[in-house]
Design an enzyme around this catalytic site. Structure first.
Site, PDB file in Angstrom:
ATOM      1  N   HIS A 284       0.838  -1.220   0.000  1.00 37.39           N
ATOM      2  CA  HIS A 284       0.000   0.000   0.000  1.00 37.39           C
ATOM      3  C   HIS A 284       0.868   1.263   0.000  1.00 37.39           C
ATOM      4  CE1 HIS A 284      -3.218  -2.808   1.223  1.00 37.39           C
ATOM      5  NE2 HIS A 284      -2.300  -3.284   2.051  1.00 37.39           N
TER       6      HIS A 284
ATOM      7  N   SER B 216      14.414  21.868 -16.300  1.00 40.84           N
ATOM      8  CA  SER B 216      13.228  22.676 -16.542  1.00 40.84           C
ATOM      9  C   SER B 216      13.661  24.003 -17.166  1.00 40.84           C
ATOM     10  CB  SER B 216      12.514  22.931 -15.207  1.00 40.84           C
ATOM     11  OG  SER B 216      11.763  24.127 -15.270  1.00 40.84           O
TER      12      SER B 216
ATOM     13  N   LYS C  22      15.579  22.168 -11.022  1.00 39.40           N
ATOM     14  CA  LYS C  22      14.938  20.896 -11.359  1.00 39.40           C
ATOM     15  C   LYS C  22      15.833  19.908 -12.097  1.00 39.40           C
ATOM     16  CE  LYS C  22      11.125  19.867 -10.896  1.00 39.40           C
ATOM     17  NZ  LYS C  22       9.762  20.201 -11.200  1.00 39.40           N
TER      18      LYS C  22
ATOM     19  N   GLU D  39       9.328   8.651 -16.824  1.00 40.55           N
ATOM     20  CA  GLU D  39       7.947   9.085 -17.069  1.00 40.55           C
ATOM     21  C   GLU D  39       7.511   8.754 -18.496  1.00 40.55           C
ATOM     22  OE1 GLU D  39       7.745  13.237 -15.947  1.00 40.55           O
ATOM     23  OE2 GLU D  39       8.352  12.757 -13.904  1.00 40.55           O
TER      24      GLU D  39
END
Ligand code: ARG
Length: 462
Positions: A156, A278, A284, A291
């Site tokens: 979980h 970024s 970043k 992804e």
């Protein structure tokens, strides 16, 4: 427009209809397979006396010169031709004259395309297997080096029990073992040759289908039913299904890499070579590769759904719907190949922060089960032990400390059974080391798996 038909037509094809119908834009990718199949077909035609030896030789030489010129970039496959089959036959005829027109004797584009696609897919199945092998090699290295790297195991997405990094990576190694065995099953099942099935009903020429099947390396020989042969795309559906499962595994793995790479977890740091920045936020460093792999999973599932849907309403035998198999299959193969390549690069250069993982394993009450087991070993029924430890966990949570920090008095306040050895019993190292059942993370147990993986990687899969 160069078409292989037209005798019974009184006007030329509408330009838009021509483009809509043509498959050259994407089936030009099959040019090697088309020529490989044609070489085998022509050789068989000459051997059986269906065409002359001389024509057979001219065809073989012509076909070889075409593929050499295509590879050298001397001829371009343009949309002047309806499909790759028309391209090959037209250029062949330009080069060798009438013999070129005899190549298609006893053959249809239906068995031809069925063959081309199988030849192409066979190679792709092996190539994907090879890419999975490289990913497994990278995982095997991580496993070897991290048999004692402790980390929390989750259920979980909550810290559950301690495991090791080797054990966690081993879980993915297992998934890729299954993926590879699925590929092998598919390969074995699709290993029969449709060439010689004609348009749907075979042919009256005395073709030697055994010969072409053997020549082209099909272990199961020629396919048994000509109608099925020209309209079977099951192997593509199976392949897309296997590719979808591979992507599902890569996507789960990507999700973990993304979480682990987050500022909150910091379990890993993705190498600069496999991260991006970024345009506005200078600080970043994003896990874009992971992804994208996660994102592209949808695209491969889409290919599977598309293929299943295309096939579901097609009456026997060949119908033009089947031409739709190519773009989705090619795209899925390219996508999975890229994803495996980049994922392997990312994983093999990723830095694991062993200290952060170990600290995290210590902090999350991952030893609570072991504390309960301690009581059980001293005769307390498990259900009572569960509730005693539960109360101690609550106390620790309220006081912001770990179970390892409880004093002897605090332990005893819940049960007289606790003694000094509780500290050793719930130490992180003990909790992992004692898990020695087959398949568990304990060092001895996992070392056996690591050795098994080495043996596995040594075996030839095809
Ligand atoms: N381009 C077609 C395909 O990909 C080749 C087979 C054409 N056959 C036909 N009867 N029109 O399926």
């Amino acid at each position: 427009m160069a078409q292989l038909w037209g005798g019974r037509f009184q006007s030329a094809t509408d330009q838009d209809a021509y483009r809509f119908n043509a498959s050259i834009y994407f089936d030009k990718r099959l040019v090697h397979e088309d020529i490989e199949g044609s070489l085998a077909h022509a050789e068989m035609l000459a051997r059986t006396g269906i065409i002359s030896e001389e024509d057979g030789k001219a065809i073989a030489e012509g076909l070889k010169s075409i593929i050499a010129d295509v590879d050298a970039g001397k001829i371009e496959i343009t949309d002047k031709y309806e499909d790759v089959h028309s391209f090959v036959e037209a250029v062949l005829t330009e080069r060798i004259g009438d013999a070129g027109k005899r190549l298609h004797t006893g053959r249809s584009r239906n068995d031809q395309v069925a063959l081309d696609m199988k030849l192409y897919t066979r190679k792709a199945v092996k190539a994907v297997d090879e890419s999975l092998f490289h990913l497994q090699e990278a995982l095997s290295d991580i496993i070897d080096n991290n048999l004692d790297t402790f980390m929390p195991g989750f259920t979980h997405l909550q810290k559950a029990q301690p495991v090791t990094l080797a054990h966690h990576m081993g879980a993915y190694f297992e998934m890729f073992i299954r993926d590879r065995s699925r590929l092998k099953d598919i390969y074995n099942r699709m290993d029969s040759c449709p060439l010689g099935s004609g348009a749907l009903a075979g042919t009256t020429y005395p073709l030697d289908r055994e010969f072409t099947a053997e020549k082209l390396g099909f272990k199961l020989g020629p396919t048994r039913n000509s109608m099925d042969s020209v309209s079977d795309r099951d192997y593509l559906i199976e392949f897309l299904s296997a590719l979808s499962t591979i992507m599902m595994h890569l996507s789960r793995f990507s999700e973990e890499v993304i979480i682990w790479n987050s500022n909150e977890y910091r379990f890993v740091e993705i190498d600069d070579r496999f991260s991006t920045g970024s345009s506005i936020m200078p600080q970043k460093k994003n896990p874009d590769i992971a992804e994208l792999v996660r994102g592209k999973t949808g695209r491969v599932y889409g290919a599977l759904m598309s293929m299943l849907t295309t096939m579901k309403g097609i009456p026997l035998a060949y119908d033009k719907d089947m031409q739709e198999d190519k773009e989705v299959v090619f795209d899925a193969i390219d996508t999975v190949t890229d994803c495996l390549h980049l994922f392997t690069g990312m994983v093999s250069t990723m830095k694991f922060r062993n200290d952060v993982m170990e600290k995290s394993a210590k902090n999350g009450f991952t030893n609570a089960t072991d504390a309960a087991d301690y009581l059980v070993k001293k005769g307390v029924p498990f259900r009572d032990a569960h509730s005693i430890i539960g109360r101690l966990v609550l106390k620790c949570l309220e006081e912001g400390k770990a179970m390892d920090d409880l004093t002897m008095d605090e332990w005893k306040s819940e049960s007289e059974v606790f003694e000094d050895d509780i500290y050793e019993a719930i130490a992180l190292r003990t909790c992992v080391e004692k898990r020695l059942t087959f398949g568990a993370p304990g060092h001895e147990s996992m070392a056996k798996n690591a050795a098994f993986y080495h043996e596995y990687l040594k075996k030839q899969s095809f």
